[in-house]
Design an enzyme around this catalytic site. Sequence first.
Site, PDB file in Angstrom:
ATOM      1  N   LYS A 185     -43.103  -6.171   1.662  1.00 20.29           N
ATOM      2  CA  LYS A 185     -44.480  -6.248   2.144  1.00 20.29           C
ATOM      3  C   LYS A 185     -44.911  -7.717   2.093  1.00 20.29           C
ATOM      4  O   LYS A 185     -44.520  -8.452   1.179  1.00 20.29           O
ATOM      5  CB  LYS A 185     -45.414  -5.398   1.273  1.00 20.29           C
ATOM      6  N   THR A 188     -39.497   4.582  -5.161  1.00 20.53           N
ATOM      7  CA  THR A 188     -38.104   4.874  -5.486  1.00 20.53           C
ATOM      8  C   THR A 188     -37.984   5.352  -6.928  1.00 20.53           C
ATOM      9  O   THR A 188     -37.261   6.294  -7.232  1.00 20.53           O
ATOM     10  CB  THR A 188     -37.242   3.620  -5.275  1.00 20.53           C
ATOM     11  N   ARG A 220     -38.773  -1.597   0.512  1.00 26.53           N
ATOM     12  CA  ARG A 220     -39.292  -2.386   1.628  1.00 26.53           C
ATOM     13  C   ARG A 220     -39.856  -3.707   1.156  1.00 26.53           C
ATOM     14  O   ARG A 220     -40.080  -3.925  -0.033  1.00 26.53           O
ATOM     15  CB  ARG A 220     -40.391  -1.587   2.348  1.00 26.53           C
ATOM     16  N   GLY A 241     -39.820  -5.099  -2.702  1.00 30.59           N
ATOM     17  CA  GLY A 241     -39.628  -3.884  -3.472  1.00 30.59           C
ATOM     18  C   GLY A 241     -38.284  -3.245  -3.211  1.00 30.59           C
ATOM     19  O   GLY A 241     -37.490  -3.727  -2.389  1.00 30.59           O
ATOM     20  N   ASN A 242     -38.010  -2.159  -3.888  1.00 28.26           N
ATOM     21  CA  ASN A 242     -36.707  -1.501  -3.749  1.00 28.26           C
ATOM     22  C   ASN A 242     -36.485  -0.926  -2.361  1.00 28.26           C
ATOM     23  O   ASN A 242     -35.357  -0.897  -1.866  1.00 28.26           O
ATOM     24  CB  ASN A 242     -36.596  -0.369  -4.780  1.00 28.26           C
ATOM     25  N   ASP A 295     -43.260  -6.443 -10.466  1.00 29.35           N
ATOM     26  CA  ASP A 295     -44.222  -5.617  -9.728  1.00 29.35           C
ATOM     27  C   ASP A 295     -45.156  -4.882 -10.680  1.00 29.35           C
ATOM     28  O   ASP A 295     -46.360  -4.759 -10.422  1.00 29.35           O
ATOM     29  CB  ASP A 295     -43.494  -4.635  -8.810  1.00 29.35           C
ATOM     30  N   ARG A 296     -44.616  -4.405 -11.804  1.00 24.93           N
ATOM     31  CA  ARG A 296     -45.453  -3.728 -12.795  1.00 24.93           C
ATOM     32  C   ARG A 296     -46.464  -4.696 -13.394  1.00 24.93           C
ATOM     33  O   ARG A 296     -47.646  -4.357 -13.564  1.00 24.93           O
ATOM     34  CB  ARG A 296     -44.573  -3.128 -13.897  1.00 24.93           C
ATOM     35  N   ASP A 325     -43.787  -9.438  -1.296  1.00 25.22           N
ATOM     36  CA  ASP A 325     -43.507  -8.418  -2.306  1.00 25.22           C
ATOM     37  C   ASP A 325     -42.217  -7.729  -1.912  1.00 25.22           C
ATOM     38  O   ASP A 325     -42.194  -6.904  -0.990  1.00 25.22           O
ATOM     39  CB  ASP A 325     -44.681  -7.432  -2.367  1.00 25.22           C
ATOM     40  N   TYR A 340     -43.327  -6.166 -23.499  1.00 23.17           N
ATOM     41  CA  TYR A 340     -41.882  -6.245 -23.706  1.00 23.17           C
ATOM     42  C   TYR A 340     -41.509  -7.414 -24.626  1.00 23.17           C
ATOM     43  O   TYR A 340     -42.013  -8.526 -24.467  1.00 23.17           O
ATOM     44  CB  TYR A 340     -41.166  -6.429 -22.362  1.00 23.17           C
TER      45      TYR A 340
END
Length: 252
Positions: free
Chosen positions: A13, A125, A11, A8-9, A102-103, A6, A93
């Site tokens: 994981k 973030t 970090r 992310g902005n 991620d969402r 994963d 969307y």
Amino acid sequence: MRLLLDLGNTRLKWALQGPSPAWLAQGVLEWREDLAALPVAWADFARPSQVVGASVVDDAREQRVAAVVRHAFGGAPTWLRTPASACRVRNAYAEPQRLGVDRFLAMVAAHAAGQAPCVLASAGTALVLDALAADGRHLGGLIAPGVQLMQRSLLDATAQVRPQRPGDILQLADNTADAVTSGCWQAAAALIERFHAQMRPRLGGAPALILDGGDATQLVPLLSLPVQIGKDSVLRGLALWADAQMPAPANH
């Protein structure tokens, strides 16, 4: 055995998935740290049958992580790009790929866990809010600056707001440090509560509130709603997607 990533902005994981629901191992790496720490953390692992990743970072960072994976295990990761639908969740969307993966994966995890209808709030973030109906329909969401980003933006844009110390979170502040900190945290809490209230009639009147992200635990006391804390939501959603779309070979 499958390695899940994963990106992310803030970090990276990771989790090692075996046949049981619990992770065999997991870890976190801040982006300011050296990626060379990853092969060290993975040194005792057998080669996973698959490496699957979800990323919201730039291509250059993805490629750096892919190079580390190739060096450690001899193969490149498969990156999930946000689909229009998967695992009984349908993306709201019109251009599905523009929804952060991620969402989408957090919604997959929540739906699979029987938590929908729900409002998902990811406090990192960015502060990201999504509404998920019981039937898996994503109704849409909101994105705002996260608490730390709000504070930095305020300091960068003003000449007189220069706190001399970290502030405390209060209802009323009588100094700048506490006023900045309290204002930003309360703004985040207020947006979550407002979004939840607006979504209640559209989600059947009693949606759960699932809070995840690095700032989640500090937000909980500021909210007047019952809260469920999400844990490893993106990784759990990624595991579910991988199970459905690319099951591991039978001999692993």
